[in-house]
Design an enzyme around this catalytic site. Structure first.
Site, short mmCIF file in Angstrom:
data_model
loop_
_atom_site.label_atom_id
_atom_site.label_comp_id
_atom_site.label_asym_id
_atom_site.label_seq_id
_atom_site.Cartn_x
_atom_site.Cartn_y
_atom_site.Cartn_z
N CYS A 157 -0.66 4.02 2.04
CA CYS A 157 -0.91 3.86 3.43
C CYS A 157 1.03 3.72 3.34
O CYS A 157 1.34 4.73 5.29
CB CYS A 157 -0.46 2.68 3.79
SG CYS A 157 -2.00 1.68 3.53
N ASP A 158 1.67 3.66 3.23
CA ASP A 158 3.41 3.41 3.70
C ASP A 158 4.52 4.36 2.81
O ASP A 158 5.28 5.26 3.15
CB ASP A 158 4.27 2.16 3.39
CG ASP A 158 3.34 1.83 4.18
OD1 ASP A 158 2.53 1.49 5.93
OD2 ASP A 158 3.17 0.81 4.16
N CYS A 164 0.92 -0.94 -0.21
CA CYS A 164 0.40 -0.33 -0.26
C CYS A 164 0.76 1.21 0.27
O CYS A 164 1.41 1.35 1.30
CB CYS A 164 -0.43 0.00 1.24
SG CYS A 164 -1.79 1.69 1.47
#
Length: 309
Positions: A139-140, A136
């Site tokens: 997300c990261d 992701c």
């Protein structure tokens, strides 16, 4: 084990689950919806969505999901946090166990459990998961600002992740197994027009490299036999998804890849009273708008079933 009865139980959230809850609520079915382990589904990890109708300037995935959730709740849906852990569709009553400790007996069930990201299956990939390996980017990606990263995959998801990372990272290596991108023309054009994305065709990852601090790069192999080590601190996998159907094996008919089979043109599954919506039954399109549409279909099919039509 506590037992509760309901007319309509919706398992899973995201565009499919929330839309099903909206329609089921308006039909007076008083649905109970369990959101699963990822409330809102995959779109909660997506930044701007440009192709969902009604948003000329685009909309952030989490914002869209919270709006759908609020709409369903305002119409009367009972939305709860929790995940289905077992099902029993063998008798006349449809039974779903939630979090291993509560059993819901439902007259009808809508399954909207979605799909999860696939990984390459490398031991080194698993070793560095959470320490440089991710599925992701939104997300990261923040943790890799101004660094070099690798994205593996050739479809729309990989191209979207690569272009997003290119906006915050110094360099993005897009590792593609085939000699072409499978992504839509629009996404291919976006990748081609992004100067800090280097696409490596006919290339596979042999090993994710790293040390005690995390990922340091990857060893890749070209079809012509050339091997290369790419230095990078982030390794993002975007090679597709696996339907979240493990608890339905033996209870519902699944296809070869594990997606729930539905009757063509409907959301009906192999068990009367059980309906499927969203990515859990869609290996082809997997878009927010198609998931929402299938959630509508499932709720309408559910309503007609309960009315005996």
């Amino acid at each position: 084990m506590d037992t509760e009865k309901t007319k309509c139980l919706i398992v899973g959230s995201g565009p499919a689950g929330y839309t099903a809850a909206i329609y089921a609520s308006r039909a007076g079915l008083s649905p109970i919806l369990y959101e699963g382990m990822e409330p809102g589904g995959q779109l909660t990890t997506t930044t701007k969505i440009e192709n969902f109708p009604g948003y000329p300037d685009g909309v952030d995935g989490p914002v869209l999901m919270e709006a759908m959730k609020a709409q369903a709740r305002n119409l009367g849906a009972n939305i709860r946090f929790g995940a289905a852990t077992a099902v029993d569709f063998s008798g006349g009553t449809l039974r779903v166990t939630v979090d291993g400790k509560r059993q819901i007996e439902a007259d009808a069930v809508i399954v909207a459990t979605g799909a999860a990201a696939k990984y390459l299956g490398l031991e080194s990939e698993q070793r560095f998961k959470g320490r440089g390996v991710s599925a992701c980017a939104t997300c990261d990606g923040f943790f890799y600002r101004n660094q070099d990263v690798i994205v593996v995959g050739g479809g729309d998801s990989a191209c979207e992740e690569a272009t997003y990372l290119a906006s915050i990272c110094r360099k993005v290596y897009l590792v593609v197994r085939k000699d072409h991108l499978r992504a839509s023309k629009a996404m291919q054009a976006r990748v081609a027009g992004t100067s800090n994305i280097e696409t490596l065709f006919e290339t596979v990852t042999q090993e994710v490299l790293g040390d005690d601090n995390g990922v340091t790069g990857a060893r890749v192999h070209r079809n012509d036999g050339e091997e290369r080590v790419i230095e990078a601190t982030g390794f993002f996998v975007a090679i597709g998804h696996r339907p979240n159907t493990e608890i339905f094996r033996g209870a519902l008919e699944l296809d070869e890849e594990g997606y729930i089979r539905t009757e063509p043109g409907t959301s009906r599954t192999s068990v009367p009273g059980v309906f499927a919506a969203g990515d859990v039954q869609d290996p082809h399109y997997r878009q927010a708008i198609t998931a929402a549409g299938s959630g509508c279909t499932a709720a309408l099919d559910c309503e007609r079933y309960l009315l005996g039509l």
